[in-house]
Motif scaffolding. Structure first.
Motif, mmCIF file in Angstrom:
data_model
loop_
_atom_site.group_PDB
_atom_site.id
_atom_site.type_symbol
_atom_site.label_atom_id
_atom_site.label_comp_id
_atom_site.label_asym_id
_atom_site.label_seq_id
_atom_site.Cartn_x
_atom_site.Cartn_y
_atom_site.Cartn_z
ATOM 1 N N SER A 242 0.834 -1.201 0.000
ATOM 2 C CA SER A 242 0.000 0.000 0.000
ATOM 3 C C SER A 242 0.870 1.254 0.000
ATOM 4 C CB SER A 242 -0.910 0.017 1.240
ATOM 5 O OG SER A 242 -0.145 0.232 2.408
ATOM 6 N N SER A 243 2.177 1.093 -0.211
ATOM 7 C CA SER A 243 3.110 2.195 -0.003
ATOM 8 C C SER A 243 3.797 2.707 -1.262
ATOM 9 C CB SER A 243 4.170 1.787 1.029
ATOM 10 O OG SER A 243 4.722 0.525 0.711
ATOM 11 N N ARG A 244 4.019 1.853 -2.234
ATOM 12 C CA ARG A 244 4.712 2.278 -3.455
ATOM 13 C C ARG A 244 4.214 1.447 -4.624
ATOM 14 N NH1 ARG A 244 10.986 4.039 -3.575
ATOM 15 N NH2 ARG A 244 11.091 4.768 -5.725
ATOM 16 N N PHE A 245 3.503 2.064 -5.543
ATOM 17 C CA PHE A 245 2.912 1.309 -6.639
ATOM 18 C C PHE A 245 2.540 2.263 -7.770
ATOM 19 C CE2 PHE A 245 -0.134 2.388 -3.362
ATOM 20 C CZ PHE A 245 -1.129 3.068 -4.064
ATOM 21 N N GLY A 246 2.407 1.719 -8.956
ATOM 22 C CA GLY A 246 2.012 2.527 -10.102
ATOM 23 C C GLY A 246 2.958 3.671 -10.399
ATOM 24 N N GLY A 247 4.247 3.479 -10.073
ATOM 25 C CA GLY A 247 5.216 4.535 -10.328
ATOM 26 C C GLY A 247 5.174 5.671 -9.347
ATOM 27 N N LYS A 248 4.432 5.526 -8.251
ATOM 28 C CA LYS A 248 4.296 6.597 -7.266
ATOM 29 C C LYS A 248 4.760 6.149 -5.892
ATOM 30 C CE LYS A 248 0.446 8.994 -9.547
ATOM 31 N NZ LYS A 248 -0.940 9.508 -9.390
ATOM 32 N N LEU A 249 5.407 7.074 -5.189
ATOM 33 C CA LEU A 249 5.814 6.850 -3.810
ATOM 34 C C LEU A 249 4.732 7.436 -2.912
ATOM 35 C CD1 LEU A 249 7.827 6.202 -1.528
ATOM 36 C CD2 LEU A 249 8.941 8.397 -2.005
ATOM 37 N N ASN A 250 3.941 6.569 -2.325
ATOM 38 C CA ASN A 250 2.840 7.015 -1.478
ATOM 39 C C ASN A 250 3.242 7.042 -0.004
ATOM 40 O OD1 ASN A 250 -0.008 7.760 -1.158
ATOM 41 N ND2 ASN A 250 -0.194 5.804 -0.094
#
Length: 662
Positions: free
Chosen positions: A392-400
């Motif tokens: 749930s923290s880093r996915f789809g090229g994004k750092l959440n």
């Protein structure tokens, strides 16, 4: 580094009020700055704006380290999102990057150093800093991307320093998080007197303001407080002072008032600040869409008299369902931000609660969570693999960023991950209680390899932590062999609507239909289910054959109270017969939480030895049959386990039935 050009107002006069520009002038190049705020709430917006303005006007301060727990912004440039300008930040240590996407992008572009640590760890590290301690020992983060064996929370290659280390103490694994000394703390309150005493009567949350202020002050740093108003000296009751003036150097009054909104979507709501109690009957009812379907199914896992945490997105809809179903008085909903009880708010107000019982400091709430105080959490999920690992923290090229996800998911007694089965354009329709996929989402969530492990399914399974994965069309559970498909929505075809959109094949042994009430736009009667009010209806007795039928199909043991209720109902039914009985137990779709299986088996053995002539269980699940056989055999009982009800009936009625006896 040279000492601060301190604004030592207390030496000559008591008035600590100043302008935002004057306060920002005290921040030096290279300082470590911490700020408060949770998602969109309680953000000292004026201080962030003033820091941004000074950097753009003067080129200083620069090369700052930003330390923060949760995201504090609107994801569009407000809050800490204002601090993205090149040269302003050198390093970021944060629980969440998603609320400041340009800062996150700078980290991904290797322009700044960055660490993503669990929100609760950062919150507790403020206290360690305040106490002059070197850091924090915690089990939080083990076997996730924060574990130094899997990256140590570093978000890019530029970040080299190890601030997380692993240790073995008395044979147990621990992580040690290094404390980063704080030079400047941005905090927020409602009122301040000239001496800097801060109260928070109109704030939705208190967060970590006291710990942050103490961490900066005890390091010889400065504390800058944004408030709504200045009040007369001594007019704040001592017990209402949340941050004492001894810790505060500068007080800045927000101007214009929009700089001190309760959150980005709400200027002020006294129901969220706890100044009034609001009626809950008038709260808007959720439309019956995919989000509500997910929230309704998740709500069946709520533990009466238990403490519950709800995450953002689909999970926060569980609070609305609890209110609709009149369940709220029987559970205590909490947020990691510190709200206890009431009706949890969603949207821009996420993290706060209407009619809250109490508001705790954030670090104290994480003490409660980390120590095992949570009975259930419901969290979102972006990706999941065959072993139940969740990202749930880093996915789809994004750092959440992980936020409080790691603290909460690792330490809650039971976990429900909730979200749509696919993402990006998913559309559904409900037709006569049947679910139809109108348009499939573009992105798969159940994938072969997740990008980052925010939750370790393997670690959870090794600790017998009960875990479910709830979507609008199906439900999975975590087992020691991976995730198992256990429920499917009415109208859904397993091959067409589920397996075709997964990158792996889950275990499938005893799939049942999701509760039909979830898909009908009327009250579900959830409270009766949670309190087991109708459990006795599952037991019938035929006196002429001395046969008792126990129908556990589709029922679940999710909490200790369920074991106790089942034992009580069966014991009462047996006592009424006045003799020992023959019984048949239907276990199709029956589920026992892993950490409660031993309690359940103790109840089974007790009832068998005390009230049973002979008993047969049946289940279409080969794994359930095997598990029951092993459990009963290990207790010196002869198992009588069948695949169908007919086999069980024939065995009991036949002259050679051996049953289960001690």
């Amino acid at each position: 580094m040279e000492p601060w050009p301190r604004l030592r107002l207390g030496e000559d006069m008591q008035d600590k009020t100043t302008t935002a520009d004057q306060a920002m002038a005290l921040i030096r190049d290279g300082d470590v700055v911490t700020t408060t705020g949770f998602v969109q709430s309680c953000i000292p917006e004026m201080l962030h704006a003033a820091l941004e303005k000074r950097f753009l006007d003067k080129g200083h301060p620069r090369d700052l380290t930003l330390v923060m727990c949760a995201g504090a912004g609107d994801s569009k440039g407000l809050g800490t999102g204002r601090l993205h300008h090149e040269g302003l930040l050198k390093r970021v240590i944060a629980g969440n990057f998603g609320r400041m996407p340009k800062v996150a992008q700078a980290a991904m572009d290797e322009k700044i150093c960055g660490y993503n640590l669990p929100q609760g760890v950062i919150s507790q590290l403020y206290r360690a800093c305040a106490a002059g301690q070197p850091g924090l020992f915690s089990k939080v983060g083990l076997h996730t991307f924060v574990d130094p064996r899997y990256g140590g929370g570093k978000v890019n290659k530029k970040t080299q320093e190890d601030i997380v280390k692993s240790h073995v103490i008395d044979g147990e694994e621990w992580l040690f998080y290094k404390a980063t000394k704080i030079d400047v703390a941005f905090i927020r309150g409602t009122s301040a007197d000239p001496s800097g005493n801060i109260s928070m009567e109109k704030e939705a949350l208190t967060l970590d303001c006291l710990a942050q202020a103490m961490a900066a002050h005890n390091n010889g740093g400065i504390v800058i407080a944004q408030v709504e108003r200045i009040v007369e000296e001594g007019s704040i009751s001592p017990k209402d002072v949340k941050v004492p003036g001894i810790l505060v150097d500068c007080v800045v009054v927000a101007d214009p008032p929009e700089m001190h909104r309760m959150n980005y979507g709400v200027m002020y709501d006294p129901g969220l600040s706890g100044e009034i109690r609001v009626p809950t009957k008038g709260m808007l009812k959720m439309p019956l869409d995919q989000r509500k379907i997910i929230a309704r199914r998740a709500a069946f896992e709520l533990p009466p008299n238990g403490a519950v945490n709800l995450g953002v997105g689909a999970p926060d809809g569980v609070a609305a369902i609890a209110n609709e179903e009149k369940v709220t008085p029987y559970i205590t909903l909490t947020t990691e931000a510190g709200a206890v009880g009431g009706v949890l708010a969603g949207g821009s107000s996420f993290g706060s609660s209407r009619n809250a019982h109490a508001i705790m400091d954030q670090n104290q709430m994480f003490d409660f969570y980390d120590g095992g105080g949570l009975d259930l959490t419901c969290l979102g999920m972006a990706e999941c693999d065959a072993w139940g690992n969740v990202n749930s923290s880093r996915f789809g090229g994004k750092l959440n960023g992980s936020g409080g996800f790691i603290n909460i998911s690792q330490n809650s007694r039971a976990v429900v991950f909730a979200g749509t089965f696919t993402a990006g354009g998913l559309q559904i329709a409900l037709e006569d209680g049947q679910l139809r996929i109108v348009q499939e989402g573009r992105n798969r969530k159940f994938v072969q390899d997740i990008e980052q492990i925010t939750f370790s399914g393997t670690y959870a399974s090794s600790r017998n932590q009960p875990v479910l994965y709830v979507t609008e069309r199906c439900v999975f559970q975590l087992t020691d062999r991976g995730i198992e498909l256990i429920e499917v929505a009415p109208g859904i075809d397993i091959d067409r609507d589920i397996l075709a959109h997964m990158s792996f094949r889950p275990l499938m042994e005893n799939v049942i239909e999701m509760d039909a009430r979830i898909f009908q736009d009327k009250p579900m009667g959830l409270l009766d289910d949670l309190l087991n009010a109708n459990l006795a209806d599952r037991v019938t007795y035929e006196a002429e054959r001395n046969m008792m039928f126990v129908n556990l199909e589709g029922w679940s043991i999710k909490k200790k109270q369920d074991v106790e209720d089942l034992t009580r109902v069966l014991e009462e039914a047996c006592k009424k017969t006045g003799r020992k009985v023959k019984s048949i137990v239907n276990q199709n779709g029956f589920r026992v939480a892993e950490d409660l299986y031993e309690d359940y088996m103790k109840s089974v053995v007790y009832l068998l030895k005390r009230y049973s002539v002979t008993t047969a269980h049946f289940s279409t699940s080969a794994f359930m049959r095997l598990k029951m056989r092993e459990a009963l055999s290990s207790r010196s009982l002869r198992p009588h386990i069948f695949e169908t009800s007919e086999e069980a009936r024939v065995a009991l009625e036949g002259s050679g039935a051996s049953g289960m006896r001690g």
